[in-house]
Design a protein around this motif. Structure first.
Motif, PDB file in Angstrom:
ATOM      1  N   TYR A  91       1.247   7.038   2.306  1.00 46.95           N
ATOM      2  CA  TYR A  91       0.100   8.338   1.735  1.00 46.95           C
ATOM      3  C   TYR A  91      -0.515   8.437   0.869  1.00 46.95           C
ATOM      4  N   ASP A  92      -0.775   7.024   0.524  1.00 47.06           N
ATOM      5  CA  ASP A  92      -2.370   7.743   0.166  1.00 47.06           C
ATOM      6  C   ASP A  92      -2.855   6.186   0.154  1.00 47.06           C
ATOM      7  N   MET A  93      -4.249   6.171   1.045  1.00 44.09           N
ATOM      8  CA  MET A  93      -5.111   5.543   0.905  1.00 44.09           C
ATOM      9  C   MET A  93      -6.618   5.777   1.147  1.00 44.09           C
ATOM     10  N   VAL A  94      -7.292   5.048   0.667  1.00 43.64           N
ATOM     11  CA  VAL A  94      -8.836   4.604   0.008  1.00 43.64           C
ATOM     12  C   VAL A  94      -9.867   4.737   0.750  1.00 43.64           C
ATOM     13  N   MET A  95     -10.995   4.925   1.056  1.00 48.03           N
ATOM     14  CA  MET A  95     -11.997   4.672   1.960  1.00 48.03           C
ATOM     15  C   MET A  95     -13.161   3.872   1.316  1.00 48.03           C
ATOM     16  N   GLY A  96     -12.640   2.948   1.165  1.00 42.93           N
ATOM     17  CA  GLY A  96     -13.397   1.516   0.427  1.00 42.93           C
ATOM     18  C   GLY A  96     -14.535   0.970   0.921  1.00 42.93           C
ATOM     19  N   GLN A  97     -15.597   0.187   0.548  1.00 42.71           N
ATOM     20  CA  GLN A  97     -17.183  -0.509   1.310  1.00 42.71           C
ATOM     21  C   GLN A  97     -17.235  -1.512  -0.108  1.00 42.71           C
ATOM     22  N   LYS A  98     -18.251  -2.156   0.775  1.00 38.54           N
ATOM     23  CA  LYS A  98     -18.586  -3.064  -0.518  1.00 38.54           C
ATOM     24  C   LYS A  98     -19.439  -3.227  -1.347  1.00 38.54           C
ATOM     25  N   ASP A  99     -19.915  -1.917  -1.719  1.00 40.13           N
ATOM     26  CA  ASP A  99     -20.291  -1.250  -2.761  1.00 40.13           C
ATOM     27  C   ASP A  99     -18.745  -2.038  -4.222  1.00 40.13           C
ATOM     28  N   ASN A 100     -17.750  -1.372  -3.863  1.00 40.04           N
ATOM     29  CA  ASN A 100     -16.348  -1.451  -4.671  1.00 40.04           C
ATOM     30  C   ASN A 100     -15.582  -2.038  -4.021  1.00 40.04           C
ATOM     31  N   LEU A 101     -15.884  -2.428  -3.419  1.00 38.22           N
ATOM     32  CA  LEU A 101     -14.535  -3.555  -3.298  1.00 38.22           C
ATOM     33  C   LEU A 101     -14.800  -5.022  -3.135  1.00 38.22           C
ATOM     34  N   VAL A 102     -16.175  -5.390  -3.051  1.00 38.86           N
ATOM     35  CA  VAL A 102     -16.880  -6.579  -2.674  1.00 38.86           C
ATOM     36  C   VAL A 102     -17.932  -7.109  -3.898  1.00 38.86           C
ATOM     37  N   VAL A 103     -18.951  -6.379  -4.148  1.00 38.88           N
ATOM     38  CA  VAL A 103     -19.578  -5.780  -5.270  1.00 38.88           C
ATOM     39  C   VAL A 103     -19.315  -6.253  -6.569  1.00 38.88           C
ATOM     40  N   ALA A 104     -18.197  -5.182  -6.920  1.00 40.38           N
ATOM     41  CA  ALA A 104     -18.020  -4.388  -8.399  1.00 40.38           C
ATOM     42  C   ALA A 104     -17.347  -5.932  -9.110  1.00 40.38           C
ATOM     43  N   PRO A 105     -16.392  -6.650  -7.478  1.00 40.38           N
ATOM     44  CA  PRO A 105     -15.511  -7.484  -8.615  1.00 40.38           C
ATOM     45  C   PRO A 105     -16.543  -7.808  -9.776  1.00 40.38           C
ATOM     46  N   TRP A 106     -16.877  -8.400  -8.714  1.00 40.58           N
ATOM     47  CA  TRP A 106     -17.978  -9.809  -9.181  1.00 40.58           C
ATOM     48  C   TRP A 106     -18.997  -8.950 -10.963  1.00 40.58           C
TER      49      TRP A 106
END
Length: 327
Positions: A91-106
């Motif tokens: 009942y909780d989901m998020v719209m992720g994209q390359k910015d916050n899931l692939v770039v941001a961690p690094w």
């Protein structure tokens, strides 16, 4: 004694049936209440527009109640953290994209979560190239004009992006390297502030997702000089690619998709994936995504998970080579 055995046997059979029922029952009953869709960026940007389109179409086509919830900040990582800490009930989901899931961690380096472990890929929705644009009254008519000016006066041409270390910023950085020019990056806190300053002429160029800029391009207020994908954008068919403009094999795009917290039941993930993919097969939904400057693309959860892992590893080196830091 024999009279007792029959009722006990029946009871045992019923209990066994109930024990095996939850997975099927949960799938049949889901969703029994509203679903929150976390949007990790402010209203009005490309992620927000696409997220609300998905939420509205899930409601219209399947009578689900999907409630958008903007949780912006820190390059989209606040919204991701919000989704990760939610209960994994579907009942909780998020719209992720390359910015916050692939770039941001690094880029941030100290985030307390790993997108490949703490989230479940549910449904890929779309991908979009980055567009390099300028105000309609700008002196720059082509990408070649920009390169010539930048070589004549290094570090005097400016470009605005939605933020330091975003995929869009890094697309600009990779173009600088490809063209061997020095263009000054001006980071903003989101797509709209960068767009407004580009329209006003406060920065020479805008580097943006197509969904965030397409309305002003269609209105004739922005001039699109190039898109960064390998092929031309369906939404901007007359705009050449960076590769066509003389920079062979240049290809940078970003993707958008739905994720849920790790531990979300597999049958829920499968159901949501099937519904989103059903939407993506509808011509009117494809047209709506194209109208926002994005390219619809369906995937199974496993395919989407492989994309996330591949890009997560690939972009580590790109971020580190760019020298991008959180400001």
């Amino acid at each position: 004694m024999k009279k007792l055995i029959a009722p006990l046997a029946i009871a045992a059979t019923l209990l066994g049936s109930f024990a095996s029922a939850p997975a099927h029952a949960q799938n049949a009953a889901y969703p029994s209440k509203s679903i929150r869709l976390v949007i990790p960026f402010p209203p009005g940007g490309g992620t927000d527009i696409l997220s609300r389109l998905v939420a509205n179409k899930l409601t219209e086509n399947f009578q689900w109640t999907v409630v958008p919830d903007n949780k912006a900040g820190a390059g989209g990582t606040i919204g991701i953290a919000e989704a990760i800490k939610a209960a994994p009930t579907g009942y909780d989901m998020v719209m992720g994209q390359k910015d916050n899931l692939v770039v941001a961690p690094w880029l941030y380096g100290n985030l307390p979560w790993d997108p490949t472990k703490d989230l479940v890929p549910v449904a890929h929705v779309a991908y979009t190239p980055v567009v390099i644009a300028t105000a309609a009254n700008s002196r720059f008519k082509t990408l070649a004009d920009v390169v010539a000016a930048a070589k004549a006066a290094p570090d005097t041409i400016t470009y605005g992006s939605p933020g330091n270390g975003t995929t869009i910023h890094l697309a600009g950085h990779l173009f600088e390297k490809a063209a061997k020019v020095d263009i000054r990056h001006i980071p903003y806190k989101g797509s709209n502030p960068a767009l407004m300053d580009a329209l006003a002429g406060n920065v020479d160029l805008l580097v943006s997702s197509v969904p965030s800029a397409i309305a002003q391009i269609k209105a004739g207020k922005l001039r699109a000089l190039a898109v960064t994908s390998a092929a031309r954008s369906t939404s901007l068919p007359d705009v050449p690619t960076v590769a066509e403009s003389g920079y062979k094999d240049f290809d940078v795009s970003t993707w958008y998709g739905l994720f849920m917290p790790a531990g979300t039941p597999a049958n829920v993930v499968t159901l949501v994936n099937s519904k989103v993919n059903e939407l993506l097969a509808k011509p009117e939904f494809k047209e709506a995504i194209h109208a926002q400057g994005a390219e619809p693309q369906a995937m199974k959860p496993e395919q989407f998970g492989n994309l996330l892992k591949t890009d997560y590893a690939k972009w580590k080196g790109i971020v580190q080579a760019s020298g991008a830091k959180v400001e």
